[in-house]
Design a protein around this motif. Structure first.
Motif: not given
Ligand code: SRM
Ligand code: FAD
Ligand code: SF4
Ligand code: FES
Lengths: 120, 838
Positions: B516, B556-558, B814-815, B830-833, B835-838
């Motif tokens: 891990c 933080r933006n990759g 591109p992000t 960056l907006g945090v997408p 992340v709700a339960n789906r």
């Protein structure tokens, strides 16, 4: 080699060939860019199973999950986000560290040594 | 309806009272107003002397003492209570504020006792109780040092407080005199035998002890002082500190007409209530049923009693254990129970070992069956086991308990009764700790601390907590993670001995599962330290944390940052220009780091190899800002430029940085070299720090900035460069082999059995006979060092991984987008997408 995540492929899945199997190192991942800008992390476990997850880390917004460490936690195959280290279940996209968070999974198909990503 | 509690004084005991009351007052019955005299919230006065190590008052802070976020407590520092109007039930403060109370608690502590000696009020005479007292003493030492180089000082008082003051002066670089009226040091705690040994041990530390004599007068002598002793001796000193005991500050109560005890202190009953039922007294200012206590533990238990009483519960002060265990200038001193054999018919068993510098005495009942008390000097390791046995039947022959074999083996924790107090600061018994382990599932020392509070004050009982856990059958796991039952140090030894070179092999033979994010980078680091080729070679690449996998720090933006090595912080104008040009050409943000080099931010994965091509061609190499490896060796300009420089600090810093660059270790390593004691390179905040003196180099180890700062400890002094390098080689390799994952040298040294002395035994005196091996391992590292970035640029397979998308090589993510701030590019948030339960 087993192919997972495509059990429930419904009607109109679009399959895109993305790379050859050997381009994804064992116990690691690569990112792929699909039409429309969608990014998928293609992750391969040490046991040679392939999984497709959204490449976007939901906690930072950065598109980096393909660069996380692939391993297992309590028997669950996971990738750890490189930003804040949360683990995600490769099979379901469920975050193991925060119950309310789950990311998209994408079905994969391997034909003739080529990995295809499915988008519904 | 809420009532108002006013607390006069904000010392350690007042703070405990407010904490206890607020913790239990779930309905919010009390509104609390605390008036303090000192300019800051309560702090750890017991640890006052350690202020000299850092001169940072934050190090003495008591957690939560500001009551931030608690709107039921108002803390008013710097505004003492001047008067109490008992009829109207209100107090008036120095600033003129009038505050009504329903209950008032006096927690005004003590004042230092200054005997009525002629000249005691001269400038240059100090007391020792507050942070401000120490600031004043320091300023006086510095003034005197500027005048004459090496100042002289005397302390009046050879008890606990006097020796604390002497220690502070020693830590300030002085060799103080200590004047004690009684025939021995620490007359209240130790007997003659112990006092004799203590005298010798303290004298060995460069302190001149004068016992059996008092200070009869102090006279001004130019800008110095002359202290006349009763025995005719005269001491010429620059400063003099009175630290000869304390007197309760009972004046506030006295003026309000409250009863006071015979020996001073506001008189209270067993519930700490004064002669006015609305007023309580706690801590050192209280005389509980006629007895005044000068230690913090009894004060804490008074605070708990008053908090309970205010909440309507019955509580009485149970009396207190005045046992003490101290480390005074590195000398252990402990006394407990009837230490001076006052009980009729009691017998004394003494084991005196002048060779090893220890004196131990047990006081037992006339039938030699029951332990009554004891004194330990020089080696107090048996204290934690013996103290709880006071009043109990002894588990064996008294002499065997303190004999050379050591009581540690003779008395196990099993022998202690359930009501034995393990933590005297917080009155926690063995039974309560066992209950926390079995009932509440505490499985670590940390869990016991937060559950019972044991071990959270002076810390001397912490080793006992570990032993109790073990006795309860709880194994404190050192397993690296769920995949390996071994600790990092054990895995290191396995890899070293078996010469295993891959993670797959190691986990197949010595672990379980697939690994891990904890064990993979840890093993990658071990493999790298033991020299297994490039860190991105073969399977190793996939073990690395992202930073190591791309040899750059993920932002933080990759995107990544690029940090070329600038050894010692020394850089030519040409190289500066190269960095500037590269940053310009690739549109990177640049910043001077805290590590004396330049960080280039905002590089995308595909840019990294092209950036490094330019840097490597210009002679730069990886700065390992991404790795758990040597970061920087910070330097000051030293003899190269500075008028105070005593050695070439830049030269040494460059040499050390080039020697240890690339060494993979359990955590990052930082170092510093200063050219003189002014310490401009902040070397003592580093994992290893070197400070130049006239005679050579002083080496300090185990320093840390960051989250838990720690000043490095002196390991060796006055060594030449060759000797210095030899010892640093050994120190680093010993750390790399034995530390835990992500454990900096500071935490490692704090946990090392035997601490600094043991470390010195191992790496200086070679007590384990491994120094040759450690040096050889470092020589191996130095011989095989290669720049990691150069290695990547030369290998097409590794280069191919530096791409964002396997199916679109060369296309950047591109992000990733930038905006301009202060004339430089910075990442767009960056907006945090979703992340709700789906
Ligand atoms: C760039 C820099 C801040 C700056 O703008 O000056 C910095 C930036 C980071 N520091 Fe630092 N630290 C920087 C100097 C320091 C210093 C000061 C020093 O070295 O003199 C300290 C305190 C000294 C110390 O380490 O004892 C410092 C204490 C930390 C810590 C806390 C370490 C600790 O022991 O508590 C972390 C977290 C960690 O390592 O776990 C950290 C971690 C980080 C990380 C790596 C966080 C991360 O994972 O993203 C930052 C990334 C840097 C990057 O992307 O390049 N940084 N960091 C400095 C780089 C110095 C260099 O040239 O290498
Ligand atoms: C150097 C040193 C080392 C020590 N080592 C140990 C040790 O190892 N073990 C141990 O148990 N004890 C030790 N002690 C003793 C311990 O510090 C005290 O027992 C403890 O601090 C007492 O707490 P307190 O709250 O009663 O008094 P204090 O901590 O003295 O606090 C009283 C506060 O009230 C303020 N005050 C006074 N009058 C007023 C007023 N009218 N209005 C408002 N505020 C007022 C004072 O300024 C002070 O801030 C040591 C003490 C010192 C100085
Ligand atoms: S530490 Fe000493 S030698 Fe170095 S720059 Fe500061 S004053 Fe000068
Ligand atoms: S005895 Fe002081 S913290 Fe336990």
């Amino acid at each position: 080699m087993t192919v997972l995540s495509d059990e429930q492929q419904a009607g109109s899945t679009v399959w895109t060939p993305v790379c050859r199997v050997e381009q994804v190192p064992l116990a690691a991942g690569v990112a792929v860019l699909l039409d429309g800008g969608l990014q998928v992390a293609v992750l391969r476990t040490a046991g040679d199973e392939f999984f497709g997850l959204s490449n976007v880390d939901p906690f930072s917004g950065a598109a980096v999950l393909s660069r996380g460490i692939v391993g297992d936690v309590g028997g669950v195959p996971v990738v750890a986000s490189p930003i804040y280290k949360q683990n995600f279940d490769l099979r379901t996209g469920q975050c193991l560290d925060e119950a309310g968070v789950r990311i998209d999974v994408h079905p994969l198909r391997i034909t003739d040594g080529v990995v295809h990503v499915g988008v519904r | 309806m809420s009532r108002t509690l006013v607390v006069a004084g904000h010392g350690m005991v007042a703070h405990r009272l407010v904490e206890a009351l607020r913790g239990d007052d779930v309905d919010g019955t009390w509104q609390v107003v605390v008036f303090g005299e000192e300019p800051r919230p309560a702090y750890d006065r017991v640890a006052l002397t350690s202020y000299v190590d850092t001169w940072d008052a934050a190090g003495l802070a008591l957690p939560g003492a500001e009551y931030a976020g608690d709107d039921r407590v108002e803390l008013v520092p710097g505004d003492p209570v001047d008067a109490i109007d008992r009829q109207a039930k209100r107090v008036t403060t120095r600033s003129g504020r009038v505050q009504h109370y329903d209950a008032l608690v006096l927690a005004t502590g003590s004042r230092p006792f200054v005997p009525p000696v002629e000249g005691a009020d001269l400038p240059g005479v100090f007391v020792y109780r507050t942070i401000e007292d120490l600031d004043d003493i320091r300023a006086a030492v510095e003034r005197a040092r500027a005048r004459r180089g090496r100042p002289a000082a005397a302390v009046v008082g050879g008890g606990l407080l006097g020796l604390e003051a002497a220690k502070a002066l020693r830590d300030l670089g002085l060799s103080p005199h200590v004047v004690e009226m009684a025939p021995r040091l620490m007359p209240l705690q130790v007997d003659d035998g112990g006092g004799g040994l203590l005298n010798r041990l303290i004298t060995d530390l460069d302190v001149t002890v004068h016992t059996g004599t008092s200070t009869s007068a102090i006279v001004q002598d130019g800008d110095r002082l002359r202290a006349r002793l009763g025995n005719g001796t005269e001491l010429d000193v620059d400063l003099l500190v009175f630290s000869a005991g304390v007197r309760p500050r009972d004046d506030l109560g006295r003026e309000a007409g409250l009863d006071v005890g015979e020996r001073g202190g506001v008189l209270t009953d067993a519930a700490c209530r004064t002669s006015d039922p609305h007023i309580f007294a706690v801590g050192e200012c209280a005389s509980v049923e006629g007895r005044v206590y000068g230690l913090v533990a009894p004060g804490y238990s008074m605070a708990e009693v008053v908090a309970a009483t205010l909440l309507g519960r019955d509580a009485v002060f149970p009396g207190a254990d005045t046992s003490t265990k101290l480390k005074l200038m590195g000398v252990d001193v402990a006394s407990f129970g009837d230490a001076r054999a006052a009980t009729e018919g009691s017998l004394e068993v003494v084991v005196n070992d002048p060779v090893n510098g220890s004196y131990k005495k047990l006081v037992v009942s006339d039938d030699a069956k029951t332990l009554l008390g004891g004194v330990l000097v020089g080696d107090a390791s048996e204290y934690n086991l013996l103290r709880p046995l006071v009043g109990e039947e002894l588990p064996g022959e008294p002499a065997a308990l303190i004999g050379p074999a050591g009581g540690g083996e003779a008395v196990g924790v099993e022998a202690l009764p359930d009501d034995a107090q393990i933590c005297s600061c917080n009155a926690v018994t063995k039974g309560e700790i066992n209950e926390a382990v079995h009932g509440e599932g505490c499985d670590s020392v940390g869990a016991i601390k937060s559950c019972t509070r044991a071990g959270t004050s002076c810390g001397s009982c912490v080793p006992m907590l570990g032993k109790l856990l073990a006795a309860c059958g709880v194994e404190q796991s050192t397993a690296l993670c769920e995949h390996f039952t071994q600790s990092r140090a054990e895995l290191f030894e396995i890899v070293r001995a078996t010469r295993i070179t891959t993670f797959s092999e190691l986990i197949a033979e010595h672990g379980t599962g697939a690994g891990c994010a904890v064990c993979k980078p840890a093993v990658a680091s071990i493999l790298a330290t033991l020299g297994n080729g490039h860190v991105l070679g073969g399977e190793q690449a996939t073990l690395q944390d992202t930073n190591d996998r791309f040899l750059a720090n993920m932002q933080r933006n990759g995107t990544y940052s690029v940090v070329p090595r600038v050894p010692g912080g020394e850089i030519t104008p040409d190289r500066l220009i190269v960095i500037g040009e590269v940053a310009k050409d690739f549109g990177l943000y640049t910043k001077i780091t805290g590590g004396q080099r330049i960080d280039l931010f905002g590089a995308t994965v595909e840019q990294l190899p092209r950036i490094w091509r330019r840097l490597v061609d210009a002679g730069f190499e990886s700065g390992h800002a991404y790795g758990k490896a040597l970061r920087t060796v910070k330097s000051c300009v030293g003899t190269t430029w500075c008028r105070y420089g005593q050695q070439d600090s830049v030269g040494l810093a460059v040499e050390l940085e080039l020697r240890y660059r690339g060494l993979r270790s359990p955590h990052k390593l930082k170092a510093g070299v200063s050219g003189c004691q002014r310490e401009c390179a902040e070397a003592r905040s580093k994992d290893f720090g070197v400070i130049a003196t006239e005679h050579g180099w002083n080496l300090y180890v185990g320093g840390n900035g960051g989250a838990v700062p720690r000043h490095a400890d002196l390991l060796v002094s006055g060594v030449d460069t060759a000797e210095l390098v030899r010892i640093v080689d050994r120190f680093l390799m010993f750390y790399v082999r034995t530390a835990d994952r992500l454990q900096r040298t500071a935490a490692w040294l704090d946990e090392l059995d035997g601490g600094l002395d043991h470390l010195r035994d191992v790496v200086v005196d070679d007590s384990l006979g491994i120094c040759g091996e450690l040096e050889a391992a470092m020589a191996e590292h130095v011989a095989h060092y290669e720049d990691e970035w150069k290695g990547v640029l030369e290998d097409p397979e590794k280069l191919a991984r530096f791409t964002s998308f396997v199916n679109a090589p060369g296309t950047p993510d591109p992000t990733v987008a930038f905006e301009t701030e202060r004339e430089q590019p910075v990442p767009v948030m960056l907006g945090v997408p979703e992340v709700a339960n789906r």
